[in-house]
Structures are given as structure tokens and as C-alpha cells.
Design a protein around this motif. Structure first.
Motif, PDB file in Angstrom:
ATOM      1  N   SER A 172      28.107   2.851  10.552  1.00  0.00           N
ATOM      2  CA  SER A 172      29.550   2.772  10.715  1.00  0.00           C
ATOM      3  C   SER A 172      30.082   1.496  10.067  1.00  0.00           C
ATOM      4  O   SER A 172      31.154   1.504   9.469  1.00  0.00           O
ATOM      5  N   PHE A 173      29.297   0.400  10.140  1.00  0.00           N
ATOM      6  CA  PHE A 173      29.751  -0.828   9.484  1.00  0.00           C
ATOM      7  C   PHE A 173      29.691  -0.696   7.971  1.00  0.00           C
ATOM      8  O   PHE A 173      30.579  -1.168   7.265  1.00  0.00           O
ATOM      9  N   PHE A 175      30.131   1.962   6.329  1.00  0.00           N
ATOM     10  CA  PHE A 175      31.301   2.777   5.999  1.00  0.00           C
ATOM     11  C   PHE A 175      32.560   1.922   6.047  1.00  0.00           C
ATOM     12  O   PHE A 175      33.422   1.999   5.163  1.00  0.00           O
ATOM     13  N   GLY A 176      32.660   1.054   7.069  1.00  0.00           N
ATOM     14  CA  GLY A 176      33.840   0.221   7.216  1.00  0.00           C
ATOM     15  C   GLY A 176      33.981  -0.783   6.079  1.00  0.00           C
ATOM     16  O   GLY A 176      35.085  -1.045   5.600  1.00  0.00           O
ATOM     17  N   HIS A 179      34.063   1.586   2.595  1.00  0.00           N
ATOM     18  CA  HIS A 179      35.074   2.655   2.609  1.00  0.00           C
ATOM     19  C   HIS A 179      34.579   3.930   1.958  1.00  0.00           C
ATOM     20  O   HIS A 179      35.377   4.739   1.504  1.00  0.00           O
TER      21      HIS A 179
ATOM     22  N   ASN B  45      33.623   3.309  16.168  1.00  0.00           N
ATOM     23  CA  ASN B  45      33.673   2.536  14.931  1.00  0.00           C
ATOM     24  C   ASN B  45      34.095   3.399  13.753  1.00  0.00           C
ATOM     25  O   ASN B  45      34.953   3.018  12.969  1.00  0.00           O
ATOM     26  N   PHE B  46      33.453   4.557  13.630  1.00  0.00           N
ATOM     27  CA  PHE B  46      33.768   5.438  12.503  1.00  0.00           C
ATOM     28  C   PHE B  46      35.244   5.821  12.530  1.00  0.00           C
ATOM     29  O   PHE B  46      35.941   5.764  11.501  1.00  0.00           O
ATOM     30  N   PHE B  49      37.484   2.624  11.695  1.00  0.00           N
ATOM     31  CA  PHE B  49      37.432   2.255  10.280  1.00  0.00           C
ATOM     32  C   PHE B  49      38.178   3.282   9.449  1.00  0.00           C
ATOM     33  O   PHE B  49      38.868   2.950   8.489  1.00  0.00           O
ATOM     34  N   LEU B  53      41.185   1.722   7.530  1.00  0.00           N
ATOM     35  CA  LEU B  53      40.749   1.217   6.236  1.00  0.00           C
ATOM     36  C   LEU B  53      40.499   2.278   5.172  1.00  0.00           C
ATOM     37  O   LEU B  53      40.870   2.086   4.026  1.00  0.00           O
ATOM     38  N   ALA B  54      39.866   3.368   5.547  1.00  0.00           N
ATOM     39  CA  ALA B  54      39.364   4.269   4.518  1.00  0.00           C
ATOM     40  C   ALA B  54      40.503   5.073   3.900  1.00  0.00           C
ATOM     41  O   ALA B  54      41.432   5.475   4.577  1.00  0.00           O
TER      42      ALA B  54
END
Lengths: 473, 102
Positions: A172-173, A175-176, A179, B45-46, B49, B53-54
Motif C-alpha cells: 500500500s505504501f 502504491f501511495g 501512484h 491505506n489503499f 492513497f 493521491l492516485a
């Protein structure tokens, strides 16, 4: 060429799974039939994997890449599966009515690991990894009658589930920070941001999930219990094929940073030294052959990491070569374990006494395999260690190589103890000759031949490994 | 931006609780629940984010769906092994399962 043809090794595994599923439905157990079906299908599987080595392309919206790197590992996995099936002539560790299910879960695990080495998208990697783990979680407690299998199974599952949750948190990090979930895009973004805490934390936590598979230091403590608790053939599979897949995916993930993270290198160096030292020191006191091999596998995980943390094409190639060498040597050891403990029980090292008289060919195979694991020339294990150490020297990690050398020397002690038990000790009670069938003799001889021939002439395999490693960059 | 950190903080807290639970709990069911907490932390978290952000607004949600499905499969396997262990030991305390040592 049709696109689905890229997927042939996996499709074939799926087909095998369906066949075993069908066999599991049949009411009356018939171990001989199951064995021959499995042997036939697995040998065709090796041919299929070999035939598809040259394929290249990508599938499923770019989430799945078929290239030489993945195909080489698929061949190794198919061979590992085939050799483990070869060991199943007397599958006494598992109840007869469960034999088709045993083959079924071995197949799904192989399928999952083939998908793992090809996936280049985080979710695909996660799903493939979990599928392979779940198959193994079920295989471990399938053992009959010894009372330790369920305990080993639950320990394996708890450690595995924890490490995969940690891995997911790391993903998950990743991905964060980047992106994106595609490895191809991450390769472009990650080297620029690898200095930030979130990125390095994400990558390290992600690696935890794979370190569990490889039994690297902080995630190693399942290995001895699971090796001892699972049936001998299952242990052989966990120790060989599953390690190969873990090496592949760790190489893939470490190559993401593009070689410019001193911090990651430091962490990997620490883990590598800890794994080697701990594995070798604890292995010395082991009495059970499978537990000894478990600790030896922990130390070998350390050696493989040396190749990987060099983060150069030479390093990756040496790690690939080492994985192959480890597969062959370990399967040869387990061949002896399975044949000597024919009733499916655990093998004590003391039970090897007088093996050179009971079955000279098995004793010789054991000696060569164990020398290979210790890294004595002219076996393939020596060549593997040599390549790994050379790759680290090129990068100037002299201290690390010296520590690894010292460790290799320590490991010599307990490997020699095994050889001593097989050759010099006499059993208290005279043991009968071991009946070794002709196919087993052929198998043993060919494994020994592979270990020696590719130990002396590694050029061809090394070329393949180098070509495969080039695909990563 | 500050709301992203709120989500991340909650996720980190859940994750730490999960890790703590896995190491501290002696009951296998308790450990399983702790692992689920960790998985949920990753899901949060997923989602966070993804929301903040994504560029592609759906990836994180797909991840969460997959995590839920896979966690269910994991729980099924874990529970079946726990039942097998219970039949043998009449207990689901991990301390009772100590035959393998060395």
C-alpha cells in the motif's frame, strides 16, 4: 501466434489440476494409478515448459509478462514438480485416499508460482503468492499419524498470514508513493523517491512477504518445524520449488530500485549475515535430518541474498544460477531422505549409519549433494557460491564475502557429520539392504551427473542465467 | 492533505494493534483476528492513497475488494486447521502445541 499460447505452461498446470480434482472425486483410492497419472502429466509438464522457453509477450492488460526471466524459472518449477512427483513412489506419509488431493495442491502451488514469476503488477503478485501459500498450508497438515503435522501446519499458516499482511501494508505504501501498481512504471518512479522513508519502508515491508517464503532471518522460525512436521515429499517441495519462486520474486522486487539505495543494501547485508550465521550455528546441534536441512536452507537464503544485494546483472545472474543449483542439490538430499525413511517417518541422522553398505548409490548421492550444499568443488554448489561471491566482490563488499566464507566453513562441520554417519558409522543393529528400484537409480544417477557436470562446465547454464537477468533491466 | 494523514495514522494504529495482537495473543482465534486487523489497515491505506493521491480513482477500491476475498479464503483455511488442532489437543491455545522443538 495466438496470445493464449503465451500462457501454455500455466494452462497446462491448470489442466493437471482438473485431472487430479477428477481423480479425487473417484470413490475408490488407487495410489498406483494416481502416481502414474501424476508422473506422466508432470513429465509432459517439463516438456511443455521447455518448449515455451523462447516465448515473449505480455498478457492481461500488461499485468503479466512472459520473457526469458520468467520462462527460465517456469522450467525450474516444472522440473522441481516433476522430481518431487518422482519421489512419490511410496507415498506412505499421506493417507491413500488423500493422494489425489496431495497431487492437486502440489499442482495448484506450481501453477501459482509460475504465475508469481511472471506477474509484473502488484495485485497479481499478491494473488499468486497467496495461492501458492494456501496450497502449502493445506499440504503440510495432510500427513498421517505422527501428531505433529497439524501443529506444523498452524505455525506455518500463522507466520505466513502475518508476513503476507505485512507485505500488503508495504504494497500500500509502494502504491501511495509511486501512484501506480505496475512494476514497469514503478521502476521509473521508485529510484527517484527511494530516499523517502515511505518508499523504503514500503519496499522493505513488501520484501517481508517474500523473505517468509525464502526463510530469511526474521521470518525463518517456521522452517524447522514445518520441515519436520510435513510429509517428506511435501518438505522436499517446500525446500526446493518454493524457494526457487521466492528467489525469482525477490530479484524482481529488488531490481525495482535500479541499484541506487545504500540503505536497502545495508538492510539486505544485515539480513543475509544474520540468516547465514544463525542457520549454520543452529544446524550444528540438530539430530533430525529434515531439521538440519531446514537450518541449512536458512543459511542458503543468506548466500542467495548476497547475489541479489549486489544489484548488478552479474549478481542477479549468480542468484538465478544459485537457485537452480540449490534446487538440484536439495532434491538430491531429499531423494535420499525419502528412500531411506520408506515408511514416511522422520529420518534421524543416526539412522543414516551404514548407508554405504545398505545402498551404495544413495550414499554416494547423499555425499555429493551434501558436499554441493557445503560448496566443495567440483559440484554445482561450489560454482554457485563462487559466482555469488564474485558478484559481491565486484561491488566491493569484501567484509560480507569474508563472513560468508567463514560461514561456509562452519557449515562444513555439520555437512561432514552427515557424510560421516553415512560412510563411517556402523548401525547398532544390522539393517537390511535398501531396495532401490531401477528408475530410482537412474534418477539418482542423473541428479548426480547434473551436479557434477554443471559444476565443472557451468558456462551454458550461466549464459542462460545472464540472458534471463538481462530481461530485468 | 491533512485528512490523508489522518487515514494513514489510523491505518498505522490498526496495523500496530494487529502486530501486537499476533505476538501477544495465545489463542489462535485471537491471532487470526489480529491478522485481519493488519489486512484492514492495508485496505484503509489503499483507499486513502487512492482517494487523495492516485490519478486513477478505482485501483485502491479493487485492491480492497481483492483483499477482502483473499482474507476470507485465508480465514477458511485457518479455521479448518484450527478445528483439526482442536480435535487433537482439545484446546486452541498455541502454548499447548509445543511438540516441535529444537
Amino acid at each position: 501466434m495466438k496470445l493464449w499460447m503465451l500462457f501454455i505452461p500455466e494452462l497446462y498446470c491448470l489442466l493437471m489440476g482438473v485431472v487430479f480434482f477428477g481423480l479425487a472425486m473417484v470413490a475408490r483410492p488407487n495410489p498406483r494409478r494416481d502416481y502414474f497419472v501424476a508422473l506422466l502429466l508432470a513429465s509432459i509438464g517439463v516438456v511443455v515448459a521447455l518448449a515455451s522457453v523462447k516465448l515473449e509477450g505480455s498478457l492481461f492488460f500488461e499485468a503479466y509478462r512472459v520473457d526469458l526471466f520468467s520462462q527460465v524459472f517456469k522450467v525450474m518449477l516444472a522440473m522441481g514438480f516433476f522430481l518431487v512427483v518422482c519421489l512419490c513412489t511410496e507415498l506412505n506419509g499421506i493417507e491413500e485416499r488423500h493422494h489425489p488431493e496431495f497431487y492437486l495442491f502440489l499442482t495448484t502451488c506450481t501453477l501459482a508460482m509460475m504465475m508469481l514469476v511472471s506477474s509484473v503488477e502488484l495485485l497479481t503478485i499478491y494473488v499468486a503468492l497467496e495461492l501458492s501459500s494456501y496450497s502449502l498450508y493445506i499440504l503440510v497438515p495432510l500427513r498421517r499419524g505422527y501428531g505433529i503435522d497439524v501443529e506444523a501446519g498452524i505455525k506455518y499458516l500463522m507466520v505466513g498470514a502475518t508476513s503476507s499482511a505485512v507485505m500488503l501494508f508495504g504494497l500500500s505504501f509502494l502504491f501511495g508513493v509511486t501512484h501506480t501498481t505496475y512494476v514497469v512504471d514503478i521502476i521509473h518512479v521508485l529510484p527517484n523517491v527511494i530516499g523517502t522513508p515511505a518508499a523504503i519502508l514500503g519496499l522493505l515491508l513488501t520484501l517481508c512477504g517474500f523473505f517468509f517464503k525464502l526463510a530469511v532471518f526474521p521470518f525463518h522460525f517456521w522452517a524447522p518445524d514445518v520441515y519436520q512436521g510435513a510429509a517428506n515429499q511435501v518438505t522436499a517441495y517446500i525446500a526446493s520449488a518454493s524457494k526457487v519462486a521466492a528467489v525469482a520474486i525477490i530479484i524482481r522486487m529488488v531490481s525495482l530500485v535500479g541499484g541506487n539505495s545504500q540503505y536497502l543494501v545495508d538492510v539486505l547485508v544485515t539480513l543475509s549475515i544474520a540468516s547465514m550465521t544463525l542457520g549454520n550455528l543452529v544446524a550444528i546441534v540438530q539430530k533430525d535430518m529434515k531439521r538440519l536441512l531446514a537450518y541449512s536452507s536458512i543459511s542458503h537464503a543468506g548466500y542467495v541474498l548476497i547475489g541479489i544485494l549486489s544489484m548488478s546483472p552479474t549478481g542477479y545472474a549468480s542468484a538465478i544460477f544459485y537457485a537452480l543449483a540449490y534446487l538440484v542439490m536439495n532434491l538430491c538430499c531429499f531423494l535420499v531422505v525419502v528412500k531411506v525413511a520408506q515408511d514416511g517417518s522422520d529420518l534421524k541422522i543416526a539412522q543414516l549409519a551404514g548407508l554405504h553398505r545398505r545402498s551404495p548409490i544413495l550414499a554416494m548421492a547423499l555425499m555429493l549433494a551434501v558436499f554441493g550444499l557445503a560448496g566443495i568443488p567440483p559440484t554445482i554448489g561450489f560454482t554457485g557460491k563462487f559466482l555469488v561471491f564474485t558478484a559481491a566482490m565486484e561491488k566491493g563488499y569484501i567484509t560480507l564475502v569474508i563472513i560468508a566464507m567463514i560461514n561456509a566453513t562452519i557449515s562444513l562441520y555439520y555437512y561432514i557429520m552427515v557424510v560421516k554417519a553415512a560412510y563411517l558409522l556402523e548401525p547398532d543393529v544390522a539393517q537390511p539392504q535398501l531396495a532401490v528400484s531401477v528408475p530410482t537409480k537412474v534418477l539418482t544417477a542423473s541428479l548426480v551427473a547434473v551436479m557434477v557436470v554443471f559444476g565443472v562446465f557451468p558456462t551454458y547454464l550461466l549464459e542462460v542465467a545472464r540472458a534471463a537477468a538481462r530481461m530485468l533491466l | 492533505m491533512s485528512s490523508l494523514y489522518t487515514y494513514l495514522f489510523i491505518a498505522a494504529l490498526l496495523f500496530s494493534l494487529g502486530i501486537f495482537g499476533v505476538f501477544q495473543r495465545r489463542s489462535l482465534i485471537g491471532m487470526l483476528i489480529a491478522i485481519e486487523l493488519m489486512l484492514n489497515a492495508a485496505s484503509i491505506n489503499f483507499m486513502a492513497f487512492n482517494k487523495f493521491l492516485a490519478p486513477d480513482p478505482i485501483v485502491g477500491q479493487i485492491y480492497t475488494l481483492f483483499i477482502m476475498g483473499i482474507a476470507a479464503a485465508e480465514a477458511a483455511i485457518a479455521l479448518s486447521i484450527i478445528v483439526a488442532l482442536f480435535r487433537r489437543l482439545r484446546s486452541i491455545n498455541i502454548e499447548r502445541a509445543q511438540e516441535l522443538r529444537g
